[in-house]
Design an enzyme around this catalytic site. Structure first.
Site, PDB file in Angstrom:
ATOM      1  N   HIS A   1     -10.336  -6.031   9.074  1.00  0.00           N
ATOM      2  CA  HIS A   1     -10.944  -5.720   7.772  1.00  0.00           C
ATOM      3  C   HIS A   1     -12.303  -5.038   7.928  1.00  0.00           C
ATOM      4  CE1 HIS A   1      -8.029  -8.867   6.826  1.00  0.00           C
ATOM      5  NE2 HIS A   1      -8.089  -8.530   5.557  1.00  0.00           N
TER       6      HIS A   1
ATOM      7  N   GLU B   1       0.822  -1.215   0.000  1.00  0.00           N
ATOM      8  CA  GLU B   1       0.000   0.000   0.000  1.00  0.00           C
ATOM      9  C   GLU B   1       0.858   1.269   0.000  1.00  0.00           C
ATOM     10  OE1 GLU B   1      -0.615  -2.645   1.897  1.00  0.00           O
ATOM     11  OE2 GLU B   1      -2.517  -3.323   1.046  1.00  0.00           O
TER      12      GLU B   1
END
Length: 330
Positions: free
Chosen positions: A134, A65
């Protein structure tokens, strides 16, 4: 400009249509992220784009990321219009230096001579059994950072209009998409007309209290308001749509009419955006119109559990929001 309205469009398909349309109209727009090519992204939002625009404009990356956001920041500084997809908003933390120390600061540190027109799209929130790493709602972290805009639409047409406006924006935008919204249907104008960032909308007019919400929590709040209406409680529900810039003017005007203020979001209450909204209203001329204490509704103070019954217990349900509002208005 096409002005027709589709009967029903999924929130996820509205995003796909908007990205494709933006790429068709501006060769500087490209998208970068993990599994966004042939796989179509973790939630299918980029499906079909690589076949249409090719790998140079639909960049499938390794799991990094910080790296892919860094590529986006650099490209934006060179005049491109990158759309970065982060598979889950929880992984924004892996790119915090690029987002907070680079993207948000560059325009100011270079005396206004450089802009970073980057959009970072990312799913957030719980309710789908994906557990603690998540399912988080971290939007308040980015709301807190000067230099970033934060968007959280709740309908397909707002997703379309706000994403177009975000791509146009000369500065970085974090675009939060609740996972449970991807399958929500609603009307969408097949139009490139933009919805201005920083403009809230009243989803339900009412006279007894103002309830401010956004994203998927707005739908739960609206449903709770309709249930309370059967008991004679008439709530005004405001959908922020953009968290920063915050349309506090619409909130204050509503509170001046109703005399009561509640906020409802999926994030935990502590340190949330709701607290800042309340502080701004209490510091305004609407303070003298308040008839009683304000109310904050949010998730319980816990990481989101994997167990479905525990996840349902932690996250604010329609029944929980209804119960909190009913008790508050007694």
């Amino acid at each position: 400009m096409i002005q027709t309205t589709t009967a029903e469009t999924l929130f996820g398909k509205a995003l796909n249509w908007t990205i494709a349309t933006a790429m068709e109209t501006d060769p500087n727009v490209f998208i970068i992220g993990e599994d966004i090519g042939q796989f179509g992204g973790a939630f299918g939002i980029t499906k079909g784009l690589v076949e249409k625009f090719g790998k140079p404009r639909v960049l499938d990356t390794p799991i990094s990321e910080a790296g892919l956001v860094g590529v986006g920041v650099g490209a934006a500084m060179m005049g491109m219009r990158p759309i970065v997809e982060i598979q889950f908003s929880d992984f924004l933390v892996n790119a915090m230096d690029q987002i907070v120390n680079q993207a948000a600061k560059v325009h100011f540190m270079f005396g206004g001579n450089v802009n970073v027109p980057i959009v970072i799209r990312t799913p957030f929130g719980g309710g789908v059994g994906l557990a603690a790493q998540h399912s988080q709602s971290l939007e308040a972290w980015f709301y807190h950072v000067p230099g970033l805009k934060v968007v959280a639409p709740s309908t397909p047409d707002d997703a379309r209009g706000l994403l177009f406006a975000s791509i146009d924006d000369p500065n970085p935008v974090i675009f939060f998409e609740h996972k449970l919204l991807y399958s929500v249907k609603g009307p969408m104008h097949e139009s490139i007309e933009r919805i201005p960032l920083g403009k809230a909308v009243v989803r339900r007019p009412g006279k007894d209290a103002t309830v401010v919400s956004y994203s998927f929590a707005m739908h739960k709040t609206l449903e709770a308001a309709e249930k309370l209406a059967a008991s004679g409680i008439d709530l005004e529900v405001i959908d922020l749509r953009t968290l920063y810039p915050l349309d506090i003017g619409t909130v204050i005007a509503s509170v001046e009419r109703t005399g009561r203020l509640a906020v409802s979001h999926e994030a935990v209450v502590r340190g949330g955006i709701g607290g800042d909204i309340i502080a701004q209203v209490c510091g305004s001329k609407a303070f003298s119109k308040l008839k009683g204490p304000v109310l904050r509704i949010g998730a319980k103070e816990s990481p989101v559990p994997y167990s479905p019954p525990l996840e349902s217990y932690v996250l604010p349900s329609v029944e929980h929001i209804e119960s909190e509002l009913r008790a508050w208005l007694k």
